[in-house]
Design a protein around this motif. Structure first.
Motif, mmCIF file in Angstrom:
data_model
loop_
_atom_site.group_PDB
_atom_site.id
_atom_site.type_symbol
_atom_site.label_atom_id
_atom_site.label_comp_id
_atom_site.label_asym_id
_atom_site.label_seq_id
_atom_site.Cartn_x
_atom_site.Cartn_y
_atom_site.Cartn_z
ATOM 1 N N THR A 108 -21.250 -13.438 25.564
ATOM 2 C CA THR A 108 -21.684 -12.045 25.412
ATOM 3 C C THR A 108 -20.688 -11.302 24.515
ATOM 4 O OG1 THR A 108 -20.445 -11.231 27.320
ATOM 5 C CG2 THR A 108 -22.666 -12.095 27.737
ATOM 6 N N ASP A 109 -21.105 -10.157 24.018
ATOM 7 C CA ASP A 109 -20.232 -9.355 23.155
ATOM 8 C C ASP A 109 -18.951 -8.938 23.867
ATOM 9 O OD1 ASP A 109 -22.043 -9.561 21.099
ATOM 10 O OD2 ASP A 109 -22.934 -7.588 21.426
ATOM 11 N N ASP A 110 -19.025 -8.778 25.187
ATOM 12 C CA ASP A 110 -17.854 -8.358 25.957
ATOM 13 C C ASP A 110 -16.791 -9.448 26.042
ATOM 14 O OD1 ASP A 110 -19.116 -5.940 26.430
ATOM 15 O OD2 ASP A 110 -19.973 -6.623 28.326
ATOM 16 N N GLU A 111 -17.158 -10.685 25.768
ATOM 17 C CA GLU A 111 -16.224 -11.809 25.884
ATOM 18 C C GLU A 111 -15.513 -12.147 24.569
ATOM 19 O OE1 GLU A 111 -18.426 -14.333 29.350
ATOM 20 O OE2 GLU A 111 -19.349 -14.319 27.362
ATOM 21 N N GLN A 131 -9.577 -15.966 25.457
ATOM 22 C CA GLN A 131 -10.370 -16.691 26.448
ATOM 23 C C GLN A 131 -10.819 -18.005 25.826
ATOM 24 O OE1 GLN A 131 -13.035 -13.945 28.935
ATOM 25 N NE2 GLN A 131 -12.905 -12.902 26.968
ATOM 26 N N CYS A 185 -13.096 -15.072 21.603
ATOM 27 C CA CYS A 185 -12.960 -16.235 22.473
ATOM 28 C C CYS A 185 -13.258 -17.506 21.692
ATOM 29 C CB CYS A 185 -13.876 -16.115 23.683
ATOM 30 S SG CYS A 185 -15.626 -16.273 23.282
ATOM 31 N N PRO A 222 -14.457 -10.568 16.551
ATOM 32 C CA PRO A 222 -15.184 -9.306 16.329
ATOM 33 C C PRO A 222 -15.575 -9.167 14.862
ATOM 34 C CG PRO A 222 -13.039 -8.915 17.355
ATOM 35 C CD PRO A 222 -13.106 -10.350 17.008
#
Length: 87
Positions: free
Chosen positions: A42-45, A33, A48, A80
């Motif tokens: 956010t951590d979900d993205e 992304q 990126c 991550p």
């Protein structure tokens, strides 16, 4: 290739960042992304990249009708975290 607008420069930076993938030998799909101007992630993205355009620096040249424009970009890469091997 000559780039003349902020949009063209951002698009070219995005295109180059998009090559940072596992298939190309990177450790993560960093370019999964790519965001332009996004500050909050956010951590979900993650993973990126966000590309932020800085302030323009406008300077006059020797002629009255020409100006020089310096544009600065900051690129933040979010990957991550491995709890077993933190930074």
């Amino acid at each position: 290739m000559s780039l003349h607008t902020a949009e063209q420069i951002a698009a070219e930076v995005s295109r180059r960042v998009a090559t940072c993938t596992k298939a190309q030998g990177a450790e993560t799909d960093l370019a999964a992304q790519v965001y332009l101007g996004r500050i909050k992630i956010t951590d979900d993205e993650i993973p990126c990249v966000t590309i932020i355009e800085g302030p323009d620096d406008v300077a006059r040249t020797r002629t009255r009708t020409e100006y020089e424009l310096a544009q600065v970009y900051t690129i933040y890469a979010y990957v991550p975290c491995d709890p077993l091997h933190p930074n």
